[in-house]
Design a protein around this motif. Structure first.
Motif, PDB file in Angstrom:
ATOM      1  N   ASN A   1       0.838  -1.195   0.000  1.00 57.03           N
ATOM      2  CA  ASN A   1       0.000   0.000   0.000  1.00 57.03           C
ATOM      3  C   ASN A   1       0.870   1.242   0.000  1.00 57.03           C
ATOM      4  OD1 ASN A   1      -1.749  -2.024   2.173  1.00 57.03           O
ATOM      5  ND2 ASN A   1      -2.670  -1.348   0.258  1.00 57.03           N
TER       6      ASN A   1
ATOM      7  N   SER B   1      -5.838  -1.128   1.227  1.00 53.27           N
ATOM      8  CA  SER B   1      -5.535  -1.793   2.484  1.00 53.27           C
ATOM      9  C   SER B   1      -6.835  -2.229   3.155  1.00 53.27           C
ATOM     10  CB  SER B   1      -4.743  -0.878   3.411  1.00 53.27           C
ATOM     11  OG  SER B   1      -4.623  -1.470   4.693  1.00 53.27           O
TER      12      SER B   1
ATOM     13  N   SER C   1      -1.489  -4.893   5.164  1.00 55.33           N
ATOM     14  CA  SER C   1      -0.472  -3.885   4.873  1.00 55.33           C
ATOM     15  C   SER C   1       0.870  -4.241   5.490  1.00 55.33           C
ATOM     16  CB  SER C   1      -0.938  -2.515   5.377  1.00 55.33           C
ATOM     17  OG  SER C   1      -2.121  -2.123   4.720  1.00 55.33           O
TER      18      SER C   1
END
Length: 240
Positions: free
Chosen positions: A126, A192, A198
């Motif tokens: 991310n 995410s 993440s």
């Protein structure tokens, strides 16, 4: 799938194993699809969104009755704030979810090493700014992650509520909701809405992914907490 209001909890050990398994499955699905199918020539965001939705759907059906099928720290904090799960379980659930997610990423790392292929975990981590697929800035990404996570957790709380007409199909509704969220969020931040996801990719994603990771810890947790706080005032229902 958050705990249903009538569920009888299993032992903590069984629940943590279920959460680790479910989060492993989720990250295995979303990161595997992102690594191999995320380019426009291979389908872009659609295969990734479908993979994560299917992973949550099947994981919730498989072990949701054991742990509530959170597979996501933002869901766990939302469920606790809504009175669906115990605050005392928050940290153990988070640890189990993070462990499951990291193990899934390490699985692909091992596959890459054994095959001699250089898998780009940075590209599927991310990010914002130059690490956002469409170049969205930090502020835009924070707002989008909070709102997307809030909507997702509200849906989970609604379809798992006692008396819900969709109770038997809750995993299906949740999987489709997560697919929808990813179709919107992948171009913004690689989507995410899940700190465990993440963390899992940032571990192998390089220094830039690690430097930006804090956004994808804070924003989803804030979104999940907001959902848990506002669910009962908005939609009613007794505390579980």
């Amino acid at each position: 799938m958050a705990d249903t209001e009538t569920a009888v909890p299993a032992s903590l050990t069984r629940r943590l194993i279920a959460e680790a398994f479910g989060t492993y499955l989720l990250v295995f699905g979303v990161i595997g699809a992102a690594l191999f199918f995320s380019t426009p020539d291979n389908g872009g965001a659609l295969p990734v969104a479908l993979a994560v939705g299917l992973a949550v759907l099947t994981g919730a059906y498989a072990v949701g009755s054991i742990s509530g099928g959170h597979f996501n720290p933002a869901v766990t904090i939302g469920a606790a704030a809504a009175g669906r799960s115990r605050w005392a379980d928050l940290l153990p659930y988070w640890i189990a979810q993070i462990v499951g997610g990291v193990l899934a990423t390490l699985t692909f790392g091992l596959v890459g090493v054994m095959s001699g292929k250089d898998l780009d975990f940075g590209a599927v981590s991310n990010g914002f700014g130059e690490h956002s697929p469409l170049g969205f800035g930090m502020g835009s990404v924070i707002v989008a992650e909070i709102v997307a996570t809030m909507l997702f957790v509200l849906i989970i709380l609604a379809v798992t509520a006692a008396g819900s007409t969709t109770a038997g199909f809750a995993p299906l509704a949740i999987g489709l909701a997560l697919t929808l969220v990813h179709l919107v969020m992948i171009p913004i931040s690689n989507s995410s809405v899940n700190p465990a996801r993440s963390i899992a990719t940032a571990v192998l994603g390089g220094p830039d992914a690690l430097a930006q990771l804090w956004v994808f810890l804070v924003a989803p947790l804030v979104g999940g907490l907001i959902a848990g706080v506002i669910y009962r005032p908005l939609f009613g229902g007794p505390k579980g």
